[in-house]
Design a protein around this motif. Structure first.
Motif, PDB file in Angstrom:
ATOM      1  N   LEU A 153     -18.647  -9.023   1.591  1.00  0.00           N
ATOM      2  CA  LEU A 153     -18.246  -7.949   0.688  1.00  0.00           C
ATOM      3  C   LEU A 153     -16.970  -8.327  -0.054  1.00  0.00           C
ATOM      4  N   ARG A 154     -16.023  -8.920   0.648  1.00  0.00           N
ATOM      5  CA  ARG A 154     -14.786  -9.358   0.008  1.00  0.00           C
ATOM      6  C   ARG A 154     -15.078 -10.419  -1.051  1.00  0.00           C
ATOM      7  N   GLY A 155     -15.981 -11.358  -0.721  1.00  0.00           N
ATOM      8  CA  GLY A 155     -16.353 -12.383  -1.692  1.00  0.00           C
ATOM      9  C   GLY A 155     -17.027 -11.795  -2.915  1.00  0.00           C
ATOM     10  N   ASP A 156     -17.845 -10.760  -2.712  1.00  0.00           N
ATOM     11  CA  ASP A 156     -18.494 -10.087  -3.839  1.00  0.00           C
ATOM     12  C   ASP A 156     -17.455  -9.465  -4.775  1.00  0.00           C
ATOM     13  N   MET A 157     -16.432  -8.826  -4.193  1.00  0.00           N
ATOM     14  CA  MET A 157     -15.417  -8.176  -5.012  1.00  0.00           C
ATOM     15  C   MET A 157     -14.600  -9.204  -5.802  1.00  0.00           C
ATOM     16  N   ILE A 158     -14.316 -10.335  -5.185  1.00  0.00           N
ATOM     17  CA  ILE A 158     -13.587 -11.393  -5.889  1.00  0.00           C
ATOM     18  C   ILE A 158     -14.426 -11.945  -7.033  1.00  0.00           C
ATOM     19  N   ALA A 159     -15.738 -12.106  -6.789  1.00  0.00           N
ATOM     20  CA  ALA A 159     -16.624 -12.587  -7.851  1.00  0.00           C
ATOM     21  C   ALA A 159     -16.697 -11.574  -8.994  1.00  0.00           C
ATOM     22  N   ILE A 209      -5.722 -13.181  -9.967  1.00  0.00           N
ATOM     23  CA  ILE A 209      -6.635 -13.118  -8.838  1.00  0.00           C
ATOM     24  C   ILE A 209      -5.898 -13.026  -7.510  1.00  0.00           C
ATOM     25  N   SER A 210      -4.735 -13.666  -7.397  1.00  0.00           N
ATOM     26  CA  SER A 210      -3.991 -13.608  -6.138  1.00  0.00           C
ATOM     27  C   SER A 210      -3.501 -12.187  -5.848  1.00  0.00           C
ATOM     28  N   GLY A 211      -3.036 -11.502  -6.891  1.00  0.00           N
ATOM     29  CA  GLY A 211      -2.616 -10.118  -6.713  1.00  0.00           C
ATOM     30  C   GLY A 211      -3.780  -9.223  -6.344  1.00  0.00           C
ATOM     31  N   PHE A 212      -4.948  -9.489  -6.942  1.00  0.00           N
ATOM     32  CA  PHE A 212      -6.137  -8.697  -6.615  1.00  0.00           C
ATOM     33  C   PHE A 212      -6.537  -8.892  -5.163  1.00  0.00           C
ATOM     34  N   LYS A 213      -6.487 -10.138  -4.675  1.00  0.00           N
ATOM     35  CA  LYS A 213      -6.852 -10.400  -3.280  1.00  0.00           C
ATOM     36  C   LYS A 213      -5.925  -9.650  -2.325  1.00  0.00           C
TER      37      LYS A 213
END
Length: 357
Positions: A269-275, A342-346
Motif C-alpha cells: 500500500l505504501r508503494g502504491d501511494m509513492i507510485a 518525494i522525500s517529504g511525501f514519504k
C-alpha cells in the motif's frame, strides 16, 4: 487484446557497427560522441581455439557488448526505426519487442498482421527466432485469431515471462506469486544453512536485502489479486521472523514490532501511494494525466488532489494500480499530498500510516 511476444535471434550480436554509426549520425549525435562510440566498438579481435589449433585474429564488425551500460543504449539506438509504420501499439525495451492491439474484426487482424510483416522485413541482418515468438490472447471474448511470422504460424501461449514477471492470459498473477515465493524460500533456506550467526541484526539485514526484494519485485504491476496469494507471500516473512532466536513463541504481530518490520500488505500500500505521487505530483505527471483524472467534486476536504473513482465492468479491474490505490489516496491529508518533493511525501505518508502494523 492480442499480445505478441517477439524474440530476436542473437539480438546484441547481430548489430552492424557500420549501420549503427550511420543511424547515430542521422539522429544528430555530435561528432565527439560518435567518435567515442566508434572507438569503443572497434579494435575487438577474437580468435578460435579448436583442438589446440589457433585461428587468426578477426576484427568484429557487428555486435554490441553485453553487460555494459552503453550496450543497451546503442541497441535501442539501432532499433529506433523499428515499427515506425506500425498501425497498432509497439512496445520496445532493449531486445524485447511486443506488438499489441485489439482485434475484434478481420480488419483489426489485418492491421496487426501487416505490422508483423513490416517488422519481419525491417532488417536483413537481425532476424526473429520464430520458434520463440508467441501470441497471447487476452479477454474472454477474444476472437483468437492466428498470426504468421513469415511462413511460420505463431504458437499460442497462456503465460509468458515479461521483464521478469510471469504474465498469464487471465492477468491474475497467481503464478507470478508462486514463482516469487519459490525464489524467496530458496534464498531463505540458503541463509539458514549458510549463515552461522543468529544475531538479530544480521538475519534481519539479510532478509531485507536478499529475500524481501523477491516478494516485492514490480509489485505495483503484479500485486496479488487473491487472499490465497497474499497469504503465500506473507508466509515467507512469517518463516523468516521465526528463524530469529527468542522470537519462536511470539505472535506474528509481536515479532514484526520487535524487529521493526511491517506486514507486506502495508508495504504494498505504501508503494502504491509513492507510485501515485510520482504520477500525479512527481516525475511521471505526463503519464499520470492519461492514467488518472482529478475529481471534479466540490467536497474535496481531505486533500487538493482527490482522484475520480472510475467505474469498471470486469472483476479484475479493481486490482489494477489505477483503481485499487485511488480510495486510500483520497483519504490522505492535504499536507501529505501537497508536499513538493518525494522525500517529504514519504515522511508524511509514514506518519499517516504509523497506526498500521
Amino acid at each position: 487484446m492480442n499480445l505478441i511476444y517477439l524474440d530476436f535471434s542473437k539480438a546484441f550480436d547481430t548489430v552492424s557497427h557500420g549501420e549503427l554509426l550511420v543511424k547515430s549520425e542521422k539522429m544528430g549525435i555530435d561528432m565527439k560522441t560518435e567518435r567515442s562510440i566508434r572507438n569503443w566498438l572497434k579494435g575487438r579481435l577474437p580468435r578460435v581455439i579448436l583442438k589446440g589449433e589457433l585461428s587468426g585474429w578477426k576484427e568484429v564488425t557487428s555486435r554490441v557488448p553485453q553487460g555494459s551500460v552503453l550496450g543497451p543504449i546503442l541497441f535501442n539506438l539501432f532499433i529506433t526505426d523499428l515499427g515506425t509504420k506500425s498501425g497498432k501499439v509497439l512496445i520496445k525495451f532493449a531486445d524485447d519487442t511486443k506488438p499489441e492491439g485489439i482485434a475484434n474484426t478481420e480488419k483489426d487482424w489485418d492491421i496487426l498482421q501487416e505490422d508483423l510483416d513490416d517488422l519481419l522485413n525491417w532488417s536483413n541482418r537481425m532476424i526473429f527466432n520464430s520458434e520463440k515468438c508467441k501470441v497471447m490472447h487476452l479477454g474472454i471474448s477474444n476472437k483468437n485469431f492466428c498470426y504468421k511470422l513469415g511462413m511460420h504460424h505463431m504458437e499460442v501461449t497462456e503465460d509468458e515471462k515479461d521483464l521478469g514477471i510471469l504474465v498469464d492470459h487471465r492477468l491474475t498473477v497467481s503464478r507470478q506469486c508462486d514463482m516469487a515465493v519459490k525464489k524467496a524460500n530458496a534464498v531463505l533456506g540458503c541463509i539458514r544453512r549458510g549463515i552461522s550467526s543468529r544475531d538479530k541484526e544480521v538475519l534481519v539485514s539479510l532478509y531485507k536485502a536478499l529475500v524481501r526484494p523477491h516478494l516485492e519485485y514490480c509489485v505495483q504491476f503484479c500485486s496479488p489479486m487473491f487472499k490465497k496469494d497474499e497469504f503465500k507471500l506473507e508466509q515467507v516473512q512469517r518463516r523468516a521472523t521465526r528463524m530469529i532466536p527468542g522470537m519462536e513463541n511470539l505472535s506474528y504481530e509481536r515479532r514484526l514490532k520487535e524487529l521493526g518490520l511491517f506486514i507486506l500488505t502495508k508495504r504494498r500500500l505504501r508503494g502504491d501511494m509513492i507510485a501515485l505521487y510520482k504520477y500525479i505530483r512527481g516525475i511521471n505527471t505526463r503519464e499520470g494525466e492519461e492514467l488518472f483524472q482529478l475529481s471534479t467534486s466540490v467536497g474535496t476536504r481531505r486533500n487538493g488532489y482527490k482522484l475520480a473513482i472510475r467505474k469498471f465492468r470486469l472483476e479484475i479491474r479493481p486490482r489494477f494500480l489505477t483503481i485499487r490505490g485511488v480510495k486510500f489516496w483520497n483519504s490522505l491529508p492535504r499536507e501529505a499530498v501537497g508536499t513538493k518533493d518525494i522525500s517529504g511525501f514519504k515522511t508524511k505518508l509514514d506518519k499517516f500510516m504509523e497506526g498500521m502494523i
